[in-house]
Write an enzyme that holds these catalytic residues in place. Structure first.
Site, PDB file in Angstrom:
ATOM      1  N   HIS A  40       0.870  -1.181   0.000  1.00 21.14           N
ATOM      2  CA  HIS A  40       0.000   0.000   0.000  1.00 21.14           C
ATOM      3  C   HIS A  40       0.908   1.233   0.000  1.00 21.14           C
ATOM      4  CE1 HIS A  40      -2.787   2.948   1.838  1.00 21.14           C
ATOM      5  NE2 HIS A  40      -3.761   2.155   1.447  1.00 21.14           N
TER       6      HIS A  40
ATOM      7  N   ASP B   6       3.058  -5.207   7.917  1.00 23.27           N
ATOM      8  CA  ASP B   6       1.845  -4.404   7.802  1.00 23.27           C
ATOM      9  C   ASP B   6       0.669  -5.382   7.877  1.00 23.27           C
ATOM     10  OD1 ASP B   6      -0.337  -2.934   7.123  1.00 23.27           O
ATOM     11  OD2 ASP B   6       0.514  -2.070   5.290  1.00 23.27           O
TER      12      ASP B   6
ATOM     13  N   GLN C  49      -4.424  -5.719   6.671  1.00 26.17           N
ATOM     14  CA  GLN C  49      -5.426  -6.588   6.047  1.00 26.17           C
ATOM     15  C   GLN C  49      -5.339  -7.999   6.614  1.00 26.17           C
ATOM     16  OE1 GLN C  49      -7.747  -5.498   4.111  1.00 26.17           O
ATOM     17  NE2 GLN C  49      -6.962  -3.500   3.518  1.00 26.17           N
TER      18      GLN C  49
ATOM     19  N   LYS D 253     -10.397  -1.121  10.189  1.00 29.24           N
ATOM     20  CA  LYS D 253     -10.595  -2.270   9.290  1.00 29.24           C
ATOM     21  C   LYS D 253     -10.913  -3.534  10.084  1.00 29.24           C
ATOM     22  CE  LYS D 253      -7.204  -0.352   6.072  1.00 29.24           C
ATOM     23  NZ  LYS D 253      -7.800   0.024   4.805  1.00 29.24           N
TER      24      LYS D 253
ATOM     25  N   CYS E 155      -4.735   2.537  -3.734  1.00 27.79           N
ATOM     26  CA  CYS E 155      -3.498   3.025  -3.083  1.00 27.79           C
ATOM     27  C   CYS E 155      -2.348   2.055  -3.293  1.00 27.79           C
ATOM     28  CB  CYS E 155      -3.702   3.284  -1.596  1.00 27.79           C
ATOM     29  SG  CYS E 155      -4.842   4.608  -1.285  1.00 27.79           S
TER      30      CYS E 155
END
Ligand code: PMP
Length: 406
Positions: A123, A200, A203, A226, A364
């Site tokens: 991202h 990261d 997600q 999220k 993104c």
């Protein structure tokens, strides 16, 4: 344990909405998830009953707010299995967490010529902060390539590791392709090379069990919104040793021990990295969201969503002119796609009129779009409240539009 999805859906007031007279089917969960009533209530309750600034107060409300805020930190610690609660730093989101790391890590450990390794499927928020830091410190940003399926090319990753590689910063799950990366293996290989690792998990935490001690990751970030929590919340996790060594990024109230005009000494962890008044109600709401997810069981959510993804993928593949972008071996909750030559924006706008919310664009992740030589995709991303009936409606909607375009 199988989940009672009807019961889960009842907890999300927004899912009762109608859009253009059609029941909402929301497939934009990779951008943000909806919030269960208990999270909304908890945030309201903070403002209604204990609103006050935290940590510095002697009065009752301040103590109550501090207790609730720190309880949210403890819940987060347990959720990702951090060794210590003070290794959990609250931020305004994954973006802020990565900027924090890029600045603090850069100032503390990076010298001219050092290398940071990211991947093609990051991202923008895991690209740009590193570019900025590299520019400032005259360091070098290197990129792990992907193949046509949207998998990382691991042989290339190994070749890119060098004595200069100070940090490998990769996503666990791609927001644009759904690829689940082999992050366990990446960590082992990076550590064998004496490189640190940042995951990261923006997600990942809502779809998969993430245990920072088992993984032995040095840093990890995610956004609260999220994972069914409030917007403007996020988490930066770091191993105690590095958090103690690293320079703070932002200065201000709360992060200091003593201040004179000549010199400032910094507060202990986690406060050293939490300058200023944080999003108190938001962090407490995130704690509630974590309870919601933990009570359902991330493993149960993963199993349910895996079934949804498989169902949707099979159905999508029956649509004339369908091209799924990202066919990695292991995926989570995301289908990026194009149909015939239909522009994603046109298709997305027409689906919206049917009450079907998908995202269109580059998500993104422009380097991914450049890799596939496409301007963007449509993206359907699933959460625990999505159903096969909703997917059927989506498939029907896409098929109708595809037929219209001949
Ligand atoms: N990383 C990934 C993989 C993401 O999907 C996102 C949000 N789409 C971010 C980072 C940035 O999150 P936020 O905008 O909440 O800071």
């Amino acid at each position: 344990m199988s989940l009672n999805i009807d019961k889960i859906r009842e907890q999300f007031p927004i899912l009762k909405s109608e859009i253009y007279g059609k029941p909402l089917a929301y497939f934009d969960n990779a951008a943000t998830t909806h919030k269960p009533q208990r999270v909304i209530n908890r945030v309201n309750e903070v403002y209604e009953t204990i609103n006050s600034n935290i940590h510095r107060g002697v009065h009752y409300l301040s103590n109550q707010a501090t207790l609730a805020y720190e309880e949210a930190r403890n819940k987060t610690q347990a959720f990702i299995n951090a060794k210590n609660s003070y290794e959990v730093i609250f931020t305004s989101g994954a973006t802020a967490a990565i900027n924090l790391l890029a600045n603090s890590f850069g100032d503390t450990y990076i010298n001219e010529g050092d290398e940071i390794l990211i991947s093609t499927m990051e991202h923008h928020s895991n690209i740009v902060p590193w570019q900025m830091m590299c520019k400032r410190k005259k360091a070098i940003l290197k990129v792990i390539p992907i193949n046509n399926d949207g998998d990382l090319v691991l042989e290339e990753f190994e070749k890119l590791l060098s004595p200069k590689t100070k940090l490998v910063a990769v996503t666990c799950v791609s927001n644009a392709l759904g690829t689940v990366n082999p992050y366990e293996e990446i960590i082992v290989k990076a550590h064998a090379n004496n490189s640190l690792v940042m995951l990261d998990a923006s997600q990942a935490v809502q779809h998969l069990k993430v245990d920072v001690q088992e993984l032995d990751t040095d840093f990890l970030v995610f956004s609260g919104h999220k994972i069914y929590g409030p917007t403007g919340t996020g988490v930066f996790y770091g191993k105690e040793k590095f958090l103690n060594e690293m320079e703070p990024w932002q200065g201000g109230g709360e992060m200091i021990k003593t201040v004179t005009f000549e010199e400032t000494s910094y507060n202990e962890l986690p406060f050293k990295f939490e300058a200023g008044t944080p999003n108190i109600a938001g962090a407490i709401g995130l704690g509630e969201a974590i309870d919601f997810v933990s009570e359902l069981g991330v493993e149960n959510i993963a199993a349910y969503e895996e079934d949804l993804l498989q169902y949707a993928t099979d159905k999508f593949n029956t649509i004339d002119g369908m091209r799924i972008i990202g066919t990695a071996q292991k995926k989570a909750s995301v289908i990026s796609f194009l149909v015939k030559d239909i522009h994603p924006f046109d298709m997305g706008t027409m689906l919206d009129k049917m009450g079907l919310a998908v995202r269109t664009g580059h998500h993104c992740a422009q380097p991914i779009m450049a890799f596939y030589k496409i301007p963007g995709t449509l993206r359907a991303s699933f959460a625990v409240y999505n159903t096969k009936e909703e997917i059927d409606r989506l498939v029907e909607g896409i098929s109708k539009i595809a037929a219209l375009f001949g």
